[in-house]
Design an enzyme around this catalytic site. Structure first.
Site, PDB file in Angstrom:
ATOM      1  N   ASN A 245       6.760  19.266  30.851  1.00  0.00           N
ATOM      2  CA  ASN A 245       6.280  18.838  32.161  1.00  0.00           C
ATOM      3  C   ASN A 245       6.765  17.419  32.445  1.00  0.00           C
ATOM      4  O   ASN A 245       6.888  16.617  31.532  1.00  0.00           O
ATOM      5  CB  ASN A 245       4.736  18.843  32.145  1.00  0.00           C
ATOM      6  CG  ASN A 245       4.124  18.368  33.444  1.00  0.00           C
ATOM      7  OD1 ASN A 245       4.531  18.802  34.534  1.00  0.00           O
ATOM      8  ND2 ASN A 245       3.144  17.480  33.358  1.00  0.00           N
TER       9      ASN A 245
ATOM     10  N   HIS B 146       5.779  13.937  34.416  1.00  0.00           N
ATOM     11  CA  HIS B 146       4.594  13.284  34.976  1.00  0.00           C
ATOM     12  C   HIS B 146       4.976  11.869  35.433  1.00  0.00           C
ATOM     13  O   HIS B 146       5.636  11.140  34.696  1.00  0.00           O
ATOM     14  CB  HIS B 146       3.481  13.227  33.923  1.00  0.00           C
ATOM     15  CG  HIS B 146       2.198  12.693  34.482  1.00  0.00           C
ATOM     16  ND1 HIS B 146       1.386  13.443  35.300  1.00  0.00           N
ATOM     17  CD2 HIS B 146       1.613  11.474  34.382  1.00  0.00           C
ATOM     18  CE1 HIS B 146       0.338  12.710  35.667  1.00  0.00           C
ATOM     19  NE2 HIS B 146       0.454  11.515  35.121  1.00  0.00           N
TER      20      HIS B 146
HETATM   21  C1  GRF Z   1       6.640  14.662  40.876  1.00  0.00           C
HETATM   22  O1  GRF Z   1       6.432  13.294  41.076  1.00  0.00           O
HETATM   23  C2  GRF Z   1       5.990  15.108  39.601  1.00  0.00           C
HETATM   24  O2  GRF Z   1       5.987  14.153  38.608  1.00  0.00           O
HETATM   25  C3  GRF Z   1       4.579  15.373  40.044  1.00  0.00           C
HETATM   26  O3  GRF Z   1       4.718  15.958  41.309  1.00  0.00           O
HETATM   27  C4  GRF Z   1       5.913  15.493  41.926  1.00  0.00           C
HETATM   28  C5  GRF Z   1       6.712  16.698  42.332  1.00  0.00           C
HETATM   29  O4  GRF Z   1       7.730  16.379  43.235  1.00  0.00           O
HETATM   30  N1  GRF Z   1       3.863  16.174  39.084  1.00  0.00           N
HETATM   31  P1  GRF Z   1       8.783  17.512  43.645  1.00  0.00           P
HETATM   32  O5  GRF Z   1       8.000  18.729  44.107  1.00  0.00           O
HETATM   33  O6  GRF Z   1       9.629  17.815  42.460  1.00  0.00           O
HETATM   34  O7  GRF Z   1       9.581  16.911  44.780  1.00  0.00           O
END
Ligand code: GRF
Length: 191
Positions: free
Chosen positions: A110, A112
């Site tokens: 994942n 984050h």
């Molecule tokens: C990212 O910042 C990720 O870390 C978080 O949600 C956001 C997703 O952005 N969990 P995207 O959908 O990939 O544009």
């Protein structure tokens, strides 16, 4: 050449999904190539659906609101992933808390938007921006049964000083686009 198969799960904008497809899908790396064999969203309205289609990848929609329990949803998710025989599942903005039904069966990573272990959970970017910490960043980690908790694979930081909120967000996203594909490669090289 050996093909390593990955699944990408997403819920919204899908910019990490698109970045992964651009950098990894059907690309060769030393002794293997990568195929995104599954893109899946729990949200039928996710913008990422259109992004995947641009690359001739037809996402699977698994709408969590159609399931009675979190466990029921996870069972279906695990079934779909297993049917695609993937080597690694990547959570790229997948906004679901996963139960052990998923975490025990599926090897996944994942991304984050904070320097874990700081700012686990939702609104991590805002909390990190408002905090007194000098540094911020993003992390890629293995997924376990606790939220944003598994072993860290890659992490990159920057100095917050002088950045307004928009530049701060942009910086976090740029780091995500850099470290998530790198982390996928790092894990696949070892698997
Ligand atoms: C990212 O910042 C990720 O870390 C978080 O949600 C956001 C997703 O952005 N969990 P995207 O959908 O990939 O544009």
């Amino acid at each position: 050449m050996l093909v390593k198969r990955i699944a990408i799960l997403f819920s919204g904008e899908g910019s990490n999904l698109e970045n992964l497809i651009k950098k990894l899908h059907k690309k060769k790396f030393e002794n293997f190539s990568i195929e995104v064999v599954l893109a899946l969203s729990n949200n039928p309205h996710a913008k990422g659906i259109q992004r995947a289609k641009k690359y001739a990848i037809e996402p699977v929609i698994l709408d969590h609101t159609k399931f009675k329990t979190r466990e029921d949803f996870d069972r279906s998710l695990v079934d779909i992933i297993k049917k695609h025989h993937v080597d690694l599942t990547v959570l790229a903005g997948f906004m679901r808390i996963l139960t052990p039904i998923f975490t025990k069966e599926i090897k996944s990573i994942n991304v984050h938007p904070s320097l874990l272990p700081h700012f686990k959970g939702v609104n991590a970017i805002d909390r990190s921006f408002k905090s007194s910490h000098q540094k911020a960043g993003a992390t890629v980690h293995f997924v376990n049964e606790k939220v944003d908790d598994g072993e860290i694979i890659l992490q990159k930081s920057f100095d917050k000083e002088g950045l307004d909120y928009q530049s701060f967000c942009n910086k976090i996203h740029q780091i995500e686009y850099e470290i998530l594909p790198k982390a996928v490669l790092k894990v696949l090289k070892k698997s």
